[in-house]
Design an enzyme around this catalytic site. Sequence first.
Site, PDB file in Angstrom:
ATOM      1  N   GLY A  71       0.838  -1.204   0.000  1.00  0.00           N
ATOM      2  CA  GLY A  71       0.000   0.000   0.000  1.00  0.00           C
ATOM      3  C   GLY A  71       0.868   1.248   0.000  1.00  0.00           C
ATOM      4  CG  ASN A  72       3.442   1.779   3.062  1.00  0.00           C
ATOM      5  OD1 ASN A  72       2.483   2.424   3.442  1.00  0.00           O
ATOM      6  ND2 ASN A  72       3.987   0.815   3.786  1.00  0.00           N
TER       7      ASN A  72
ATOM      8  CE  LYS B 162      -5.065  -4.949   8.560  1.00  0.00           C
ATOM      9  NZ  LYS B 162      -3.637  -5.095   8.345  1.00  0.00           N
TER      10      LYS B 162
ATOM     11  CE  LYS C  45       0.574  -6.198  -0.793  1.00  0.00           C
ATOM     12  NZ  LYS C  45       1.745  -6.044   0.081  1.00  0.00           N
TER      13      LYS C  45
ATOM     14  CE  LYS D 118       5.342  -6.965   2.909  1.00  0.00           C
ATOM     15  NZ  LYS D 118       4.018  -6.626   2.369  1.00  0.00           N
TER      16      LYS D 118
HETATM   17  P1  ADP Z   1       4.096  -3.261   2.374  1.00  0.00           P
HETATM   18  O1  ADP Z   1       3.551  -1.927   2.724  1.00  0.00           O
HETATM   19  O2  ADP Z   1       5.004  -3.264   1.184  1.00  0.00           O
HETATM   20  O3  ADP Z   1       3.060  -4.351   2.306  1.00  0.00           O
HETATM   21  P2  ADP Z   1       5.053  -3.725   5.108  1.00  0.00           P
HETATM   22  O4  ADP Z   1       5.444  -2.380   5.636  1.00  0.00           O
HETATM   23  O5  ADP Z   1       3.792  -4.326   5.557  1.00  0.00           O
HETATM   24  O6  ADP Z   1       5.127  -3.661   3.524  1.00  0.00           O
HETATM   25  O7  ADP Z   1       6.224  -4.800   5.367  1.00  0.00           O
HETATM   26  C1  ADP Z   1       7.574  -4.503   5.022  1.00  0.00           C
HETATM   27  C2  ADP Z   1       8.315  -4.125   6.292  1.00  0.00           C
HETATM   28  O8  ADP Z   1       8.434  -5.281   7.121  1.00  0.00           O
HETATM   29  C3  ADP Z   1       9.742  -3.698   6.142  1.00  0.00           C
HETATM   30  O9  ADP Z   1       9.850  -2.339   5.787  1.00  0.00           O
HETATM   31  C4  ADP Z   1      10.307  -3.980   7.551  1.00  0.00           C
HETATM   32  O10 ADP Z   1      10.229  -2.797   8.334  1.00  0.00           O
HETATM   33  C5  ADP Z   1       9.347  -4.983   8.162  1.00  0.00           C
HETATM   34  N1  ADP Z   1       9.946  -6.257   8.627  1.00  0.00           N
HETATM   35  C6  ADP Z   1       9.531  -6.914   9.722  1.00  0.00           C
HETATM   36  N2  ADP Z   1      10.227  -8.044   9.893  1.00  0.00           N
HETATM   37  C7  ADP Z   1      11.096  -8.116   8.855  1.00  0.00           C
HETATM   38  C8  ADP Z   1      12.089  -9.072   8.477  1.00  0.00           C
HETATM   39  N3  ADP Z   1      12.327 -10.177   9.201  1.00  0.00           N
HETATM   40  N4  ADP Z   1      12.798  -8.849   7.355  1.00  0.00           N
HETATM   41  C9  ADP Z   1      12.565  -7.729   6.615  1.00  0.00           C
HETATM   42  N5  ADP Z   1      11.652  -6.783   6.927  1.00  0.00           N
HETATM   43  C10 ADP Z   1      10.915  -6.968   8.034  1.00  0.00           C
HETATM   44 MG    MG Z   2       5.094  -0.745   4.795  1.00  0.00          MG
END
Ligand code: ADP
Ligand code: MG
Length: 311
Positions: free
Chosen positions: A9-10, A127, A211, A273
């Site tokens: 989303g970012n 959530k 998502k 993810k």
């Molecule tokens: P998006 O908005 O792309 O869906 P998120 O912000 O939900 O992404 O998830 C990505 C973030 O997850 C990274 O920026 C990081 O801060 C965090 N993160 C948490 N645990 C981990 C990990 N083990 N390895 C990498 N990133 C991690």
């Molecule tokens: Mg993010």
Amino acid sequence: MRVLVALGGNAMTAADGSARVEDQIAAAASAMDSVADLVADGADVVITHGNGPQVGNLLVKNELSAAVVPPVPLDWCGAQTQATLGFILVNTLEAALALRGLHRPTAAVVTRTLVDPGDPGFARPTKPIGRYLSAEEAAVMVEHGQTFEDRGERGWRRVVASPEPRDILDAGVVTTLADRGYLVVANGGGGIPVVREPDGSLRGVEAVIDKDLGAALLARAIRADLLVVATDVPNAVRGYGTPEATPIGRVTVADLRRLAAEGHFGSGSMGPKVEAVCRFVEQSGHHGVITSLDNIVAGAREASGTVVVPT
Ligand code: ADP
Ligand code: MG
């Protein structure tokens, strides 16, 4: 090769979270620049995307205008953001392709995702969504039937169900369009959550689907050869945030599941993810990649990022 790209989303707001129209278009243009490189590299791309910041903003409009314009439910917010983000993504994607001398038809599909009305998430919503409200503001929304949680110092926050996605109901349209050469944007925000009524009709529900889990299901439904989860970090990291932090490269699904069970991945961020990619790899036998948007071409070539393989 059909590649499903899941964007955070970012990827659709500025790095500092600004969500003015021009910020969202600029962020989409930058994301579609990377996706156009992937198309130029020969991939047959389907795009899905998050919508957290955009839905959050619609909820604020709902709250502020409730006395004048009837608030709309969360499934409507999902549909609205799918349409708006789909619109700016196909516009910016076509522009990025044109710069490369490529011309492909595009389409944005409003996508419904079936969830189970008996999902435990509905009995116990967990959530958090939207902004923090004061106790008084929250009380008004609770009177309207919403669930809020006291989060201490920062105030009260709405919580909703995040049910498991069971079936991407419009996946057939996406597959048909992709088979005909369209670059498709679909299932934004994990899909609009709907339940099946006893008479067979569908009804939207107040919920948020993850998502990334939606992307895993869509990837299978459209018979994708590869799932690429594009985020803001180049790899999933073992020991994230510790002195022993190590980026994970090529990894088997069993090893990645073991690391997940040991708690290496943030529950609301990297965790879903990892879960999404593991499910896709286990169920399809294909590969999945977690990497940053600017690494997407190398990621899809499995030369960069966290590349998850069956064995
Ligand atoms: P998006 O908005 O792309 O869906 P998120 O912000 O939900 O992404 O998830 C990505 C973030 O997850 C990274 O920026 C990081 O801060 C965090 N993160 C948490 N645990 C981990 C990990 N083990 N390895 C990498 N990133 C991690
Ligand atoms: Mg993010």
